[in-house]
Design a protein around this motif. Structure first.
Motif, short mmCIF file in Angstrom:
data_model
loop_
_atom_site.label_atom_id
_atom_site.label_comp_id
_atom_site.label_asym_id
_atom_site.label_seq_id
_atom_site.Cartn_x
_atom_site.Cartn_y
_atom_site.Cartn_z
N ILE A 44 0.84 -1.20 0.00
CA ILE A 44 0.00 0.00 0.00
C ILE A 44 0.87 1.25 0.00
O ILE A 44 0.62 2.21 -0.74
CB ILE A 44 -0.95 -0.03 1.22
N VAL A 45 1.91 1.24 0.80
CA VAL A 45 2.85 2.37 0.84
C VAL A 45 3.48 2.58 -0.54
O VAL A 45 3.55 3.72 -1.05
CB VAL A 45 3.93 2.15 1.91
N SER A 55 -6.31 7.32 -0.17
CA SER A 55 -6.27 6.08 0.60
C SER A 55 -7.17 5.02 -0.02
O SER A 55 -6.82 3.83 -0.07
CB SER A 55 -6.65 6.33 2.06
N CYS A 71 -5.58 1.42 -1.56
CA CYS A 71 -6.13 0.18 -1.00
C CYS A 71 -6.79 -0.64 -2.10
O CYS A 71 -6.60 -1.86 -2.16
CB CYS A 71 -7.12 0.49 0.12
N GLY A 99 1.31 1.11 6.00
CA GLY A 99 0.11 0.72 5.27
C GLY A 99 -1.17 0.90 6.06
O GLY A 99 -2.26 0.87 5.49
N ASP A 100 -1.07 1.12 7.37
CA ASP A 100 -2.26 1.42 8.17
C ASP A 100 -2.74 2.83 7.82
O ASP A 100 -1.94 3.72 7.51
CB ASP A 100 -1.95 1.34 9.66
N LEU A 101 -4.05 3.03 7.90
CA LEU A 101 -4.60 4.37 7.67
C LEU A 101 -4.67 5.11 9.00
O LEU A 101 -5.11 4.56 10.02
CB LEU A 101 -6.01 4.26 7.06
N ILE A 120 -1.73 7.72 5.17
CA ILE A 120 -1.19 6.36 5.25
C ILE A 120 0.08 6.40 6.08
O ILE A 120 0.96 7.24 5.83
CB ILE A 120 -0.90 5.83 3.84
N TYR A 121 0.18 5.50 7.04
CA TYR A 121 1.41 5.43 7.83
C TYR A 121 2.53 4.87 6.97
O TYR A 121 2.45 3.77 6.45
CB TYR A 121 1.23 4.60 9.09
N TYR A 122 3.58 5.67 6.82
CA TYR A 122 4.71 5.32 5.97
C TYR A 122 5.73 4.45 6.71
O TYR A 122 6.45 3.66 6.09
CB TYR A 122 5.39 6.61 5.48
N HIS A 144 0.51 11.24 2.55
CA HIS A 144 -0.88 11.70 2.39
C HIS A 144 -1.00 12.75 1.30
O HIS A 144 -0.02 13.30 0.80
CB HIS A 144 -1.40 12.27 3.72
N ARG A 172 -6.75 -0.73 9.91
CA ARG A 172 -5.99 -1.59 9.01
C ARG A 172 -6.94 -2.37 8.10
O ARG A 172 -7.89 -3.00 8.56
CB ARG A 172 -5.12 -2.56 9.80
#
Length: 309
Positions: free
Chosen positions: A186-187, A214, A218, A247-249, A266-268, A275, A302
């Protein structure tokens, strides 16, 4: 109106307007067929772009080949819902208005029960059967696959048959059988759009808003999630903020995280956020520490799962 109310978008990206009168004179290139999305985006200055949000003109966008359900017609406009964009606004799909000229009736259009081609490049040219360029398609455009070739593949389009370069697409047995990516996938999907200008309501590689970004990355990894940020926060698996992974939002709320959710990224990894921030900015990676986002961070969700290659 034809017997069936199933229509397919026949332009690279159709904007979903709040109501027919939402479109301005400056939006002509975005409300016609053929449309010129690049000309529209170039013509708008900061204030014009901000007005799409401030005046509540735009709801979302729909890609070439995506099906919509037409609820009613009013002159040259159609009120639709978009089944592929889940929303609590309407259980049938995201609601809004699209110019009738940007829709083709097709009761038999089907991406679920046959092979499909998915555009994986940032953008890809659709060619005629004679290999003449027809239009430029967005990332994550999905079309029924007709025939595989080493250089070109043949796809069904709302206007007939077309060709795409094999290097620009991946091929799957159906829209529901796409590969499920993990958090790092996702990243990586999002990183390719660094520097892309923000667009309110944007759902294409011509410009994303925060939740459109996002949603798209996804979707590229096999997960269909709600269209809007606050619903994205509720629908995924809740993750404690001290256990987030790439990949977590991540979700951000007014009142230092205690109010309503207004942003998603998105957590990098390594304390960084990937973002699409706001009008006037571009897709970016930033350190959360010391920013307003650190103060407003309120939840994590997630959608991805661990995959084995």
């Amino acid at each position: 109106m034809p017997t069936s109310n199933k229509y397919v978008v026949n332009v690279p990206v159709a904007t979903l307007w709040t109501k027919p009168e939402s479109a301005r004179d400056i939006d002509k290139e975005a409300t016609t067929k053929p449309l010129n999305i690049e000309a529209w985006l170039t013509k708008m200055d900061y204030d014009n772009r901000l007005d799409l949000c401030e005046a509540n003109r735009v709801q979302s966008q729909v890609l070439f080949g995506q099906a919509v359900q037409v609820l009613e017609e009013s002159g040259v406009w159609a009120k639709v819902v978009v089944p592929e964009q889940p929303s609590k606004k309407d259980e049938r799909g995201y609601p809004g208005w699209i110019p009738v000229c940007q829709l083709t009736p097709d009761a038999d259009w089907d991406l679920a029960n046959g092979p499909v081609a998915v555009v994986n490049s940032g953008k890809a040219i659709l060619y005629s059967s004679g290999r003449e360029p027809v239009m430029e398609l967005s990332y994550q455009t999905i079309l029924p696959l007709q025939e595989k070739g080493s250089e070109y593949i043949t796809v069904k389009t709302p206007d007939g048959i077309g060709l795409l370069k094999a290097e620009d697409v991946s091929m799957r047995t159906g829209i529901d059988n796409r590969r499920k990516g993990n958090g790092q996938d996702i990243v990586e999907a999002g990183k390719q759009f660094l520097g892309l200008p923000y667009l309110w309501g944007g759902m294409s590689s011509y410009g994303y808003d925060c939740s459109g970004f996002s949603y798209s990355v996804c979707r590229a990894n096999g997960y269909t999630i709600p269209r809007d940020a606050h619903e994205q926060a509720d629908a995924g698996a809740e993750i404690e903020l001290d256990k987030i992974q790439p990949g977590d939002l991540l979700f951000f709320a007014y009142e230092d995280g205690k109010g309503s959710i207004h942003h998603v990224g998105i957590y990098y990894g390594d304390g960084k956020l990937l973002h699409s921030p706001k009008t006037g900015k571009t897709v970016e990676i930033i350190d959360l520490e010391g920013t307003i986002y650190e103060k407003e961070l309120c939840a994590a969700s997630r959608y991805w799962q661990e995959t084995e290659e």
